[in-house]
Design an enzyme around this catalytic site. Structure first.
Site, PDB file in Angstrom:
ATOM      1  N   LYS A 280      30.352 -23.645  29.850  1.00 11.12           N
ATOM      2  CA  LYS A 280      30.211 -23.259  31.257  1.00 11.12           C
ATOM      3  C   LYS A 280      31.118 -24.124  32.125  1.00 11.12           C
ATOM      4  CE  LYS A 280      25.361 -21.752  31.174  1.00 11.12           C
ATOM      5  NZ  LYS A 280      25.597 -20.357  31.590  1.00 11.12           N
ATOM      6  N   ARG A 354      19.374 -14.629  24.173  1.00 15.47           N
ATOM      7  CA  ARG A 354      19.003 -13.450  23.377  1.00 15.47           C
ATOM      8  C   ARG A 354      18.997 -13.777  21.877  1.00 15.47           C
ATOM      9  NH1 ARG A 354      23.885 -10.169  25.996  1.00 15.47           N
ATOM     10  NH2 ARG A 354      23.352 -11.637  27.663  1.00 15.47           N
TER      11      ARG A 354
HETATM   12  N1  BES Z   1      20.931 -19.414  30.980  1.00 15.71           N
HETATM   13  C1  BES Z   1      22.006 -18.529  31.265  1.00 15.71           C
HETATM   14  C2  BES Z   1      21.680 -17.549  32.384  1.00 15.71           C
HETATM   15  C3  BES Z   1      21.696 -18.102  33.787  1.00 15.71           C
HETATM   16  C4  BES Z   1      22.889 -18.396  34.415  1.00 15.71           C
HETATM   17  C5  BES Z   1      20.527 -18.237  34.493  1.00 15.71           C
HETATM   18  C6  BES Z   1      22.884 -18.865  35.716  1.00 15.71           C
HETATM   19  C7  BES Z   1      20.524 -18.680  35.791  1.00 15.71           C
HETATM   20  C8  BES Z   1      21.712 -19.003  36.408  1.00 15.71           C
HETATM   21  C9  BES Z   1      22.345 -17.709  30.022  1.00 15.71           C
HETATM   22  O1  BES Z   1      22.190 -18.348  28.812  1.00 15.71           O
HETATM   23  C10 BES Z   1      23.785 -17.343  30.128  1.00 15.71           C
HETATM   24  O2  BES Z   1      24.606 -18.214  30.079  1.00 15.71           O
HETATM   25  N2  BES Z   1      24.043 -16.056  30.292  1.00 15.71           N
HETATM   26  C11 BES Z   1      25.381 -15.570  30.441  1.00 15.71           C
HETATM   27  C12 BES Z   1      25.501 -14.309  29.620  1.00 15.71           C
HETATM   28  C13 BES Z   1      26.920 -13.803  29.494  1.00 15.71           C
HETATM   29  C14 BES Z   1      27.746 -14.769  28.680  1.00 15.71           C
HETATM   30  C15 BES Z   1      26.889 -12.443  28.851  1.00 15.71           C
HETATM   31  C16 BES Z   1      25.612 -15.297  31.916  1.00 15.71           C
HETATM   32  O3  BES Z   1      24.705 -14.832  32.601  1.00 15.71           O
HETATM   33  O4  BES Z   1      26.721 -15.568  32.381  1.00 15.71           O
HETATM   34 MN    MN Z   2      23.926 -19.432  28.269  1.00 16.36          MN
END
Ligand code: BES
Ligand code: MN
Ligand code: ZN
Length: 494
Positions: A280, A354
Site C-alpha cells: 500500500k 477474501r
Molecule cells: N483492508 C483493505 C480494505 C480497506 C482499505 C478498508 C481502505 C478500509 C480502507 C483490503 O484488504 C484491501 O486492501 N482491499 C483492496 C482490494 C483491491 C486490491 C482489489 C482495496 O480496497 O483497495
Molecule cells: Mn488489503
C-alpha cells in the site's frame, strides 16, 4: 457504572440531576419536564420563555434546584422541533446531555428523555439506546498514554425514567444496552490498539478471557500446522510474509439445545494490512491496524452474549494474521489451493481479506449454520460507495438480507444492500486458475462478495463490508464498535 429503571415521576425522583427534554419553537413542555417545572414554581417555563433554553437539538442548560426538593438539579436538554423528533435526534440529545453531565462532578442522574417518543424508537430501543449511547459517550482510549489525562470522576449511576406500563420493556432495553455497550467498548479497544500489541495471539487471549469461567462458552484455536492439515492454502498464503504466527479462533456459545442450528459469525482478523508485495502507499497506512475490526465485532458480540445468556447457539470464527511483504511473502501471479479445493490466482496480494475469509467460510459450513454472516473491512470501494454512514450488505438470501437490514434500522446501525450476480462474478475469471482474487476496478465491493459467494454452498449467507463504518478519521479518530448493535439486534430480536 450502574443502570436502572425507575417509574417514579420526575418531580418525585431522588437524584443529583434530572435530565429533562425541552422542544424548540415554544412547544408545550413534555410531561416529565412539566412535573419538575411545577415543583420548581414555574422556573423552567420562565427559562424557556426568556430564551435561556431554546430547545434546539444539542442545547443543554444546567440549573440548581432549591433545597427541599428530591432532585438537586435539572439538566434541560434540547430535542428540537417536536414534529421532526426521531431516533437520530434522540441520540444527539442524549449525547449532548451526557457531555454536559460528564463536565461536572455529578455522580448520578435520572434521564427522562426516555419517556418521550421519537419516530422509529419504541420503549425497548429508547432505553437500550440511552445506555448504549452512555457507553459510547464515556468511552476513552487511554491505555497507551503514559499519563491518564481525564481527571474527572466518572459518573456512577444512570436512572432511566419510565411509566409503569413501559417499565418491563425499558428494563430489558437497559440490560441489553449495557451488554451491547460493553461489547462495543471491547471492540473499540481492540480496534484502537496498535498492530504491535493487537496481534493474532492477542486476539486469542481476548477470546479466552471472554470464555473463562462460563460453561456456555468454549474456545478452540488452530495453529498454522493444523491449518495446513485442513488445506487452508488461501489463508496460509496471506501469512507467508510475516514471522508473527497466524491463528484461527473458533468460539462456541451454547445457550440452546445441541439440535438447534447456530448462527455463525466470521470476522476478518488482519491485525495489520500493509498490502503484502502489492504494498500500500504510505499515507494513512497506520489505519490498517483497524483491519481486524470484523474480528473485534465477533469478540464484542460474544462478550454481550456472555452478559445476557440468551437461549440460542452462536459460533464465532476469526481467521487472523498479518499481511506483510518479505522474501517469503506470496507474489502476484502465485496460485494457491483453498480448503474448498478451488484454486486462486493471487493477482494482488492486497486483496487478502477474501483469501482468509474463503477458508473460514468453508470451515464454517461444518456447523450447518441457520445463518452464516461474515464481517470484514474488505474493500476501500465500499467506503467510496456508501461513505461512513452505512455498512455494505451483500447476500445470497433475501430473507437473511432483509432481516439484517431491518435489524440495522431498528438498532440505529444501518446497512445498505448491494447486488451480487453472475454478471459481476465473471470479472473474477483467470486464465490460469479457477479464479483470480481481484475483479478489476469496477464494482470492487461486489466482486469481492462474489469471490466469497463461490465458497458458500446451500447456506443462507450474508457479508457485511464495514470498511467505512468500523472507524472514524480526523479529530474523533478511532474505532466505532459497529456493527455490533446491528448483529445483536438480529440475534436477539431478529
Ligand atoms: N483492508 C483493505 C480494505 C480497506 C482499505 C478498508 C481502505 C478500509 C480502507 C483490503 O484488504 C484491501 O486492501 N482491499 C483492496 C482490494 C483491491 C486490491 C482489489 C482495496 O480496497 O483497495
Ligand atoms: Mn488489503
Ligand atoms: Zn485488508
Amino acid at each position: 457504572m450502574q443502570f436502572q429503571v425507575s417509574t417514579a415521576t420526575a418531580d418525585k425522583q431522588r437524584t443529583d440531576c434530572l435530565i429533562l427534554p425541552v422542544y424548540s419553537n415554544g412547544a408545550t413542555l413534555p410531561a416529565p419536564t412539566r412535573a419538575a417545572d411545577r415543583a420548581l414554581g414555574g422556573q423552567i417555563a420562565e427559562l424557556v420563555a426568556a430564551g435561556d433554553m431554546r430547545g434546539n437539538v444539542g442545547d443543554t442548560l444546567l440549573v440548581r434546584a432549591p433545597s427541599g426538593l428530591p432532585f438537586k438539579r435539572v439538566l434541560l436538554t434540547g430535542c428540537g422541533d417536536k414534529k421532526d423528533y426521531d431516533r437520530k435526534r434522540y441520540q444527539r440529545a442524549l449525547r449532548a446531555a451526557y457531555a454536559a453531565w460528564r463536565k461536572t462532578k455529578i455522580a448520578g442522574a435520572a434521564c427522562y428523555l426516555t419517556t418521550e417518543s421519537p419516530k422509529g424508537a419504541d420503549v425497548y430501543h429508547r432505553a437500550r439506546l440511552a445506555v448504549e449511547t452512555w457507553h459510547d459517550s464515556a468511552y476513552r482510549f487511554t491505555t497507551m498514554k503514559s499519563k491518564q489525562d481525564d481527571k474527572q470522576p466518572a459518573p456512577r449511576k444512570l436512572t432511566l425514567g419510565a411509566t409503569a406500563k413501559q417499565a418491563a420493556q425499558a428494563r430489558k432495553g437497559a440490560s441489553h444496552g449495557d451488554a451491547i455497550g460493553q461489547g462495543m467498548s471491547l471492540a473499540k479497544d481492540l480496534g484502537n490498539l496498535p498492530g504491535n500489541v493487537c496481534t493474532p495471539s492477542y486476539l486469542v487471549k481476548q477470546a479466552r478471557d471472554i470464555a473463562k469461567g462460563d460453561k456456555q462458552l468454549t474456545v478452540e484455536v488452530l495453529q498454522e500446522a493444523e491449518m495446513r492439515k485442513l488445506g487452508m492454502g488461501a489463508m496460509l498464503s496471506v501469512t507467508a510474509g510475516t514471522s508473527e504466527p497466524a491463528r484461527f479462533i473458533v468460539l462456541h456459545y451454547r445457550g440452546a439445545a445441541k439440535s438447534k442450528a447456530p448462527a455463525v459469525l466470521v470476522g476478518k482478523g488482519i491485525t495489520f494490512d500493509a498490502g503484502g508485495i502489492s504494498l500500500k502507499p504510505p499515507p494513512q497506512m497506520d489505519e490498517m491496524k483497524y483491519d481486524m475490526c470484523g474480528a473485534a465485532t465477533v469478540l464484542g458480540v460474544f462478550h454481550a452474549l456472555r452478559e445476557l445468556g440468551p437461549k440460542m447457539n452462536v459460533v464465532g470464527i476469526i481467521p487472523s494474521c498479518e499481511n506483510l511483504p518479505s522474501g517469503t511473502a506470496t507474489k502476484p501471479g502465485d496460485i494457491v489451493t483453498s480448503m474448498s479445493g478451488q484454486t486462486i490466482e493471487i493477482l494482488n496480494t492486497d486483496a487478502e481479506g477474501r483469501l482468509i475469509l474463503c477458508d473460514a467460510l468453508t470451515y464454517a459450513q461444518r456447523f450447518k449454520p441457520r445463518a452464516l454472516i461474515d464481517i470484514a473491512t474488505l474493500t476501500g470501494a465500499c467506503l467510496i460507495a456508501l461513505g461512513r454512514h452505512r455498512s455494505g450488505l451483500l447476500a445470497n438470501s433475501d430473507r437473511l438480507a432483509n432481516g439484517l437490514l431491518r435489524a440495522g434500522a431498528r438498532a440505529g446501525d444501518e446497512a445498505w444492500r448491494l447486488p451480487i450476480g453472475p454478471e459481476y462474478d465473471q470479472q473474477l475469471k483467470s486464465n490460469f486458475a479457477d479464479m483470480a482474487n481481484i475483479g478489476g476496478r469496477e464494482a470492487g465491493t461486489i466482486t469481492a462478495a462474489c469471490f466469497l459467494a463461490r465458497f458458500v454452498k446451500d447456506t443462507q449467507w450474508a457479508h457485511l463490508d464495514i470498511a467505512g463504518t468500523a472507524w472514524r478519521q480526523g479529530a474523533s479518530k478511532g474505532a466505532t464498535g459497529r456493527p455490533i448493535p446491528l448483529l445483536m439486534e438480529y440475534l436477539l430480536n431478529g
